[in-house]
Design a protein around this motif. Sequence first.
Motif, short mmCIF file in Angstrom:
data_model
loop_
_atom_site.label_atom_id
_atom_site.label_comp_id
_atom_site.label_asym_id
_atom_site.label_seq_id
_atom_site.Cartn_x
_atom_site.Cartn_y
_atom_site.Cartn_z
N ALA A 232 0.86 -1.18 0.00
CA ALA A 232 0.00 0.00 0.00
C ALA A 232 0.90 1.23 0.00
CB ALA A 232 -0.89 0.00 1.24
N THR A 233 0.38 2.35 -0.53
CA THR A 233 1.16 3.60 -0.48
C THR A 233 0.65 4.49 0.65
OG1 THR A 233 -0.32 4.44 -2.20
CG2 THR A 233 1.83 3.69 -2.93
N ALA A 234 1.58 5.26 1.22
CA ALA A 234 1.23 6.17 2.32
C ALA A 234 2.07 7.44 2.15
CB ALA A 234 1.50 5.52 3.66
N CYS A 235 1.82 8.42 3.01
CA CYS A 235 2.59 9.67 2.90
C CYS A 235 2.61 10.38 4.25
CB CYS A 235 1.97 10.58 1.84
SG CYS A 235 0.34 11.20 2.27
N SER A 236 3.45 11.42 4.32
CA SER A 236 3.49 12.25 5.52
C SER A 236 2.38 13.30 5.44
CB SER A 236 4.86 12.92 5.66
OG SER A 236 5.04 13.81 4.57
N LYS A 237 2.13 13.97 6.56
CA LYS A 237 1.02 14.93 6.64
C LYS A 237 1.19 16.11 5.67
CE LYS A 237 -1.58 17.52 10.15
NZ LYS A 237 -1.47 18.88 9.65
N PRO A 238 2.39 16.74 5.61
CA PRO A 238 2.48 17.89 4.70
C PRO A 238 2.18 17.53 3.26
CG PRO A 238 4.47 17.72 6.07
CD PRO A 238 3.63 16.51 6.35
N VAL A 239 2.46 16.29 2.90
CA VAL A 239 2.21 15.84 1.53
C VAL A 239 0.71 15.81 1.25
CG1 VAL A 239 2.29 13.75 0.09
CG2 VAL A 239 4.37 14.58 1.20
N SER A 240 -0.08 15.30 2.20
CA SER A 240 -1.53 15.27 1.97
C SER A 240 -2.12 16.66 2.16
CB SER A 240 -2.22 14.25 2.87
OG SER A 240 -2.05 14.56 4.22
N ASP A 241 -1.54 17.45 3.10
CA ASP A 241 -2.03 18.83 3.28
C ASP A 241 -1.86 19.64 2.00
OD1 ASP A 241 -2.74 18.37 5.86
OD2 ASP A 241 -1.01 19.37 6.79
N ALA A 242 -0.77 19.37 1.29
CA ALA A 242 -0.49 20.11 0.05
C ALA A 242 -1.32 19.59 -1.12
CB ALA A 242 1.00 20.01 -0.28
N GLY A 243 -2.05 18.49 -0.88
CA GLY A 243 -2.88 17.93 -1.95
C GLY A 243 -2.10 17.08 -2.93
N TRP A 244 -0.84 16.73 -2.57
CA TRP A 244 -0.07 15.86 -3.47
C TRP A 244 -0.64 14.45 -3.47
CZ3 TRP A 244 5.77 16.88 -1.93
CH2 TRP A 244 6.06 18.24 -2.12
N ARG A 245 -1.15 14.03 -2.29
CA ARG A 245 -1.73 12.70 -2.13
C ARG A 245 -3.03 12.83 -1.33
NH1 ARG A 245 -0.23 9.19 -5.58
NH2 ARG A 245 -0.72 7.45 -4.21
N HIS A 247 -5.88 12.44 1.60
CA HIS A 247 -5.74 12.40 3.06
C HIS A 247 -5.83 10.97 3.60
CE1 HIS A 247 -5.12 16.40 4.51
NE2 HIS A 247 -5.97 16.85 3.60
N SER A 248 -6.48 10.09 2.84
CA SER A 248 -6.59 8.69 3.29
C SER A 248 -5.23 8.00 3.37
CB SER A 248 -7.50 7.90 2.34
OG SER A 248 -7.02 8.02 1.01
N GLU A 249 -4.18 8.63 2.81
CA GLU A 249 -2.84 8.02 2.87
C GLU A 249 -1.97 8.62 3.98
OE1 GLU A 249 -0.64 7.89 -0.76
OE2 GLU A 249 -2.10 6.62 -1.76
N HIS A 250 -2.48 9.63 4.62
CA HIS A 250 -1.69 10.34 5.64
C HIS A 250 -1.53 9.48 6.90
CE1 HIS A 250 -2.60 13.65 8.90
NE2 HIS A 250 -1.54 12.97 9.22
N VAL A 251 -0.27 9.21 7.23
CA VAL A 251 0.06 8.33 8.35
C VAL A 251 0.63 9.17 9.49
CG1 VAL A 251 1.78 6.61 9.05
CG2 VAL A 251 0.44 6.24 7.00
N GLY A 252 0.27 8.81 10.72
CA GLY A 252 0.87 9.52 11.86
C GLY A 252 -0.14 9.79 12.95
N GLN A 253 0.27 10.63 13.88
CA GLN A 253 -0.53 10.95 15.06
C GLN A 253 -1.92 11.45 14.67
OE1 GLN A 253 1.54 13.55 17.80
NE2 GLN A 253 -0.38 14.44 18.42
N THR A 254 -1.97 12.28 13.63
CA THR A 254 -3.27 12.84 13.22
C THR A 254 -3.83 12.11 12.00
OG1 THR A 254 -1.96 14.50 12.05
CG2 THR A 254 -2.94 15.16 14.14
N GLY A 255 -3.20 11.01 11.61
CA GLY A 255 -3.67 10.26 10.46
C GLY A 255 -3.90 8.80 10.82
N ILE A 256 -3.56 7.93 9.88
CA ILE A 256 -3.78 6.49 10.06
C ILE A 256 -2.61 5.87 10.81
CG2 ILE A 256 -3.87 4.32 8.73
CD1 ILE A 256 -5.58 5.83 6.72
N THR A 257 -2.92 4.89 11.65
CA THR A 257 -1.87 4.10 12.31
C THR A 257 -1.69 2.81 11.51
OG1 THR A 257 -2.53 4.98 14.44
CG2 THR A 257 -1.23 2.94 14.47
N VAL A 258 -0.45 2.48 11.19
CA VAL A 258 -0.19 1.25 10.44
C VAL A 258 0.71 0.34 11.27
CG1 VAL A 258 -0.51 2.30 8.16
CG2 VAL A 258 1.76 2.30 9.21
#
Length: 321
Positions: A232-245, A247-258
């Motif tokens: 699966a693909t994932a990304c950091s928060k700034p990447v999804s905030d910038a709309g590059w990917r 938000h469903s891929e955003h991993v971390g404290q405020t995103g998904i836990t994997v």
Amino acid sequence: MSILVYAEHADGTFKKSAYEAVSYAKAIADITNTWVTAVTIGDISTSELASLGHYGATTVLHVSSEQLNRFINQAYASVVAAAANHANADLVIVSNSFSGKGLAPRIAAKLGAGLADGAVELPVVEGNKLTVKKTAFSGKAFAFTELISDKKVISLNINAFEAQETGDTPQIETFSPPIEERDLATIVEEIVRITDKVSLPEAEIVVSAGRGLKGPENWGMIEELADALGAATACSKPVSDAGWRPHSEHVGQTGITVSPNLYIAIGISGAIQHLAGISASKTIVVINKDPEAPFFKVADYGVVGDAFEVIPKLTAAIKAY
Ligand code: FAD
């Protein structure tokens, strides 16, 4: 102690995490000399229901109702609690999935049960007491929760316990608990699947990229690497905030836990908020051009190098393997 497991499926196919939860329940049942009942909700074939037996369920309760074709937190919690009472279960196991996170506390409240969420291994059993090792503080620490109430609920982290086939055939029963009007107060009208790719929370391998990739136009090589690995693909928060990917891929404290077996972090610095979502990964590989990047401190393997040079070579080597 009798054990009930809620088995989740997607469009009639059980998730890997459902088999993990049943296997986990079976392992506890073997320790406590009892049996496992599974409950599942919605349209699903008899052969798929029977597959739960291969992982240790003696009985499968099948709840099929037009009203429950889509996931409704409150209603599903009522059904699982009713199934627990029907099966005389004093321990209920659910996956700590997106829906399991909402279900577990509701089931516990309905049963008057103690709850340990995010279990990572089998509990220690001492009489009526279960001591459960679980993740705490967004995966930054472990806690040991003692469940001493008569009824207990445990949610199991995805990928924390390997599914094991035992090869039995279960008894399949139709179960039709009454559904109260108030349980249907919130209805999910439509679920729009945004990708057919591997589900991120369930993935065994995750290829994740950050701001080091410079822009969305460079994600082709990340997807190619993920495809080569079945990841699966994932990304950091700034990447999804910038709309590059998304938000469903955003991993971390405020995103998904994997919690995959392998997490490959490319061009991600390793901020504490990102690490909070990935620290349960079994093996972490970091690719970063800065040897001082904090991510290397938690890496099992590290490559100091430019992602634009390393990733195409890595993908070619994996394809050639
Ligand atoms: P950067 O910090 O900019 O790092 C980019 C990295 O790429 C650098 O290490 C650099 O050396 C490397 N790099 C650059 N070019 C290349 C190249 N060509 N090849 C290889 N490597 C290269 N962040 C999350 O990710 N998830 C969260 O859930 C989250 N929640 C947050 C919550 C709060 C309250 C706050 C305040 C912040 C949160 N953040 C979260 C943001 C977090 O603090 C970091 O800012 C963020 O994780 C940094 O993203 P990054 O690593 O992609 O970018």
